[in-house]
Scaffold this motif. Sequence first.
Motif, PDB file in Angstrom:
ATOM      1  N   ALA A  38       0.850  -1.175   0.000  1.00 23.63           N
ATOM      2  CA  ALA A  38       0.000   0.000   0.000  1.00 23.63           C
ATOM      3  C   ALA A  38       0.892   1.232   0.000  1.00 23.63           C
ATOM      4  N   ARG A  39       0.366   2.316  -0.518  1.00 23.78           N
ATOM      5  CA  ARG A  39       1.105   3.570  -0.528  1.00 23.78           C
ATOM      6  C   ARG A  39       0.592   4.441   0.617  1.00 23.78           C
ATOM      7  N   PRO A  40       1.406   4.638   1.665  1.00 24.71           N
ATOM      8  CA  PRO A  40       0.944   5.466   2.780  1.00 24.71           C
ATOM      9  C   PRO A  40       0.813   6.921   2.366  1.00 24.71           C
ATOM     10  N   ARG A  41      -0.165   7.604   2.962  1.00 32.55           N
ATOM     11  CA  ARG A  41      -0.408   9.016   2.694  1.00 32.55           C
ATOM     12  C   ARG A  41      -0.232   9.782   3.993  1.00 32.55           C
ATOM     13  N   PHE A  42       0.539  10.868   3.945  1.00 29.51           N
ATOM     14  CA  PHE A  42       0.769  11.699   5.113  1.00 29.51           C
ATOM     15  C   PHE A  42      -0.534  12.365   5.537  1.00 29.51           C
ATOM     16  N   VAL A  43      -0.820  12.376   6.845  1.00 30.02           N
ATOM     17  CA  VAL A  43      -2.023  13.014   7.374  1.00 30.02           C
ATOM     18  C   VAL A  43      -1.661  14.245   8.199  1.00 30.02           C
ATOM     19  N   LEU A  44      -0.841  14.063   9.239  1.00 26.37           N
ATOM     20  CA  LEU A  44      -0.468  15.205  10.073  1.00 26.37           C
ATOM     21  C   LEU A  44       0.756  14.891  10.907  1.00 26.37           C
ATOM     22  N   THR A  45       1.329  15.939  11.483  1.00 22.72           N
ATOM     23  CA  THR A  45       2.448  15.819  12.412  1.00 22.72           C
ATOM     24  C   THR A  45       2.049  16.550  13.685  1.00 22.72           C
ATOM     25  N   PHE A  46       2.415  15.986  14.832  1.00 20.26           N
ATOM     26  CA  PHE A  46       2.116  16.681  16.081  1.00 20.26           C
ATOM     27  C   PHE A  46       3.261  16.516  17.064  1.00 20.26           C
ATOM     28  N   ARG A  47       3.338  17.445  17.982  1.00 23.53           N
ATOM     29  CA  ARG A  47       4.406  17.449  18.977  1.00 23.53           C
ATOM     30  C   ARG A  47       3.883  16.825  20.260  1.00 23.53           C
TER      31      ARG A  47
END
Length: 50
Positions: free
Chosen positions: A8-17
């Motif tokens: 599967a090709r992963p898709r970026f959703v978000l980044t958090f601290r």
Amino acid sequence: MAELGVRARPRFVLTFRYAGVISPYWLGLHEAVLTGPSPPTRTRSPGTTG
């Protein structure tokens, strides 16, 4: 996802601290949509653990 035996090709959703105990760090969340038949699963016999 090689452990699952799927491609599967992963898709970026978000980044958090995240505020860790020693220091803060960044985490990334990705998603993947799987299409087609699901990979075989390993089943356990009734009454077994682990």
